[in-house]
Design an enzyme around this catalytic site. Structure first.
Site, PDB file in Angstrom:
ATOM      1  N   CYS A   1      21.202  16.770  16.558  1.00  0.00           N
ATOM      2  CA  CYS A   1      20.513  17.201  17.779  1.00  0.00           C
ATOM      3  C   CYS A   1      19.024  16.890  17.712  1.00  0.00           C
ATOM      4  CB  CYS A   1      20.756  18.683  18.034  1.00  0.00           C
ATOM      5  SG  CYS A   1      20.239  19.755  16.680  1.00  0.00           S
TER       6      CYS A   1
ATOM      7  N   HIS B   1      18.806  24.790  16.936  1.00  0.00           N
ATOM      8  CA  HIS B   1      19.373  23.694  17.729  1.00  0.00           C
ATOM      9  C   HIS B   1      18.275  23.076  18.585  1.00  0.00           C
ATOM     10  CE1 HIS B   1      22.428  21.335  19.671  1.00  0.00           C
ATOM     11  NE2 HIS B   1      22.141  21.818  20.869  1.00  0.00           N
TER      12      HIS B   1
END
Length: 586
Positions: A27, A573
């Site tokens: 990510c 994230h």
């Protein structure tokens, strides 16, 4: 974080809404790529004939392989087909040329972005043979002349689409603290790493004591720059405690009820002070700033488990300090101590009918004069007999000279005898041996509880800190001293100096990338700062921060892409927010 001053759109093939598959903790890479994939001039470039600018012979590049891989990935993201793209080939190229990004561990998106931009620049550098140029100091020349010279030297070696749209220039000013030599240089930048104001300041608590008995101890909490020095701390503390013009502060660190060091060097950095340390400051008369002082160390008789219950003198509480007059006797020492102890006197209701005086007749007369340079063996021979004989008396307290290096060696002070300081001795160390009756006459609890410099409150949620992006810019350009590990070699002194450094923006690029330094590292901890940054979306005006006023490029930017991190240092994230001006190829 990216900013764009342009308003045009790219020659899109598709809609630009194609996603990237997460290959496993990728990510951080995907969010950075999506930001670049919506930078219009970069999209136009890679959707065009960029192959002709590949520089496969650049020793600093990747033989064009990184540029080819990125161009191929970007074309897939802008294809008409909206099927999510798995960036395996691009990830493999990254891992080959930057092993730190190989595998599937989580990484910092900004570090990936910095490597990618630099790698693309070298792969696409239009300069085939870089000329040598020597950086020259300003030597009093006009800033415009020096800046243009530096920028010209930079462009002679670096010319690519990345330089065209992403690189700017800042001015760096160094000033020697000794000879005041000023050095001005102008350096290129690809992005601005802005500190959050909370990372540049430090909250510190110091307990202030009076030396004349006019007030009891009082803790003060001040905010000082993390990169500041002792002078900065003393100035902030002087303001907080309303220090009078005729007073000065002596700051010291206390450990195990003893002063272990004095912070009397103004240029000493405060970054060496830990949050768990305990600091005190003594208010002293300014006219006696260079005069000797007396340091009173408290002791009382306590049982020791290691000595099978046998009692011995143990140090307790916080040392107290007073300035010494030119002539010192035992009575002088006694009176100074009683004066500084005035705020700690117990009320009459708490004190039994005890003798409050120290009788001279109760003191042995076997020591007629005291010299702190006495032979250590003499000190040792006196200590045991003196303390044992006096421990049973009903005096409130007794005074003994102690050697700073050998604090267990006591030499009793006679009230009517002089106390001499030899040579350049500036501190007289006195042990105050408290008797039970004396302990009943004073409230000494406040001497036993010094606060730490900073005490983190566990399991308490503080209100979220907020600041503006402009405050981050102010912190970035604020003048500050270099760290002790980053000393500057002064050409005037011919020595390494802890110079002061100031940065100013000089040229702004068309695409300005801003990195907010949310990850904070220290010798002991690392954490993520959750400060909310108020960021103008449509009109970021940097005109007041730019030094090159004649620059034709506008100073107003609009926000079009953000790489966000959610979570903590231990895990999280990355996502990206991007602005897409055209949603359909039709």
């Amino acid at each position: 974080m990216d900013l764009d001053s342009s308003s045009g759109s790219s020659k899109q093939v598709g809609s630009g809404l194609t996603g990237l598959d997460n290959l496993g903790n990728t990510c951080f890479m995907n969010s950075a790529v999506q930001c670049l994939a919506h930078t219009s001039k970069l999209v136009d470039y890679f959707l065009g004939d960029y192959h002709k600018e590949i520089n496969p012979h650049n020793p600093l590049g990747m033989k064009g392989e990184l540029a080819y891989a990125f161009g191929d990935l970007l074309r897939k993201l802008w294809a008409i087909d909206r099927t999510p793209v798995a960036p395996r080939q691009f990830k493999a190229k990254l891992g080959r040329f930057a092993p730190q990004f190989s595998g599937f561990n989580q990484h910092d998106s900004q570090e990936l972005l910095a490597f990618l931009l630099d790698g693309l620049h070298e792969d696409l550098n239009r300069v085939k043979c870089k000329p040598y140029s020597e950086a020259k100091d300003s030597d009093g020349r006009p800033d415009e002349e020096v800046a243009d010279e530096y920028w010209g030297n930079h462009l002679a070696r670096n010319d690519s689409i990345i330089v065209d749209i992403c690189q700017g220039q800042y001015k760096s000013t160094l000033v020697c603290p000794i000879c005041k030599k000023v050095s001005v240089t102008f350096d290129p930048f690809m992005y601005l790493s802005l500190p959050l104001p909370s990372t540049t300041m430090r909250t510190m608590t110091i307990t202030v004591f009076s030396s004349d008995g006019t007030a009891g101890p009082s803790p003060y909490t001040v905010s000082v720059p993390k990169s500041g020095d002792t002078r900065t701390l003393v100035n902030a503390l002087s303001s907080a405690c309303s220090l009078r013009d005729d007073e000065c502060l002596l700051v010291a660190e206390v450990y195990n009820n003893n002063i272990i060091r004095y912070l009397d060097e103004p240029s000493e950095v405060i970054s060496l002070i830990r949050d768990g340390d305990r600091l005190v400051a003594y208010r002293l008369p300014k006219d006696s700033e260079d005069s000797p002082i007396v340091v009173f160390r408290h002791q009382r008789m306590e049982s020791s488990l290691s000595s099978f219950g046998r009692k011995s003198w143990k140090t307790f509480g916080t040392p107290l300090v007073s300035s010494l007059p030119d002539t010192v006797t035992g009575n002088t020492i006694c009176n100074l101590f009683l004066k500084v102890m005035t705020p700690f006197q117990a009320s009459k209701d708490d004190v039994s009918e005890a003798d409050h005086t120290i009788g001279e007749s109760s003191l042995d007369n076997d020591i007629t004069s005291v010299d702190m340079n006495s032979d250590a063996s003499e000190l040792t021979s006196k200590i045991n007999s003196s303390l044992e004989d006096e421990s049973g008396t009903e005096d409130a307290m007794q005074f003994f000279l102690i050697n700073e290096k050998f604090s267990d060696q006591h030499l009793k002070i006679e009230m009517d005898q002089p106390v001499t300081l030899k040579g350049s001795q500036k501190r007289l160390h006195v042990a105050v041996c408290w008797q039970d009756s004396g302990l009943e006459q004073y409230n000494l609890g406040s001497l036993d509880s010094l606060p730490e410099v900073y005490k983190a409150v566990l399991f308490s949620r503080r209100p979220q800190d907020t600041c503006s992006l402009y405050a981050c810019l102010e912190a970035f350009i604020k003048e500050e001293p270099l760290g002790p590990d980053d000393m500057w070699y002064c050409p005037g002194c011919k020595e390494h100096r802890q110079a002061s450094k100031k940065l100013d923006l000089w040229r702004l690029p068309e695409i300005l990338i801003i990195h907010l330094k949310r990850f904070s590292y220290s010798r002991y901890t690392k954490n993520k700062l959750e400060t909310f940054v108020d960021f103008p979306i449509h009109d970021l005006d940097l005109s007041k921060y730019i030094g090159h006023r004649n620059q034709q490029m506008p100073h107003n930017y609009r926000l079009f892409a953000i790489s966000n991190h959610y979570g903590s240092m231990g895990g999280g994230h990355y996502t990206a927010y991007v602005y897409v001006s055209i949603l359909s190829p039709s």
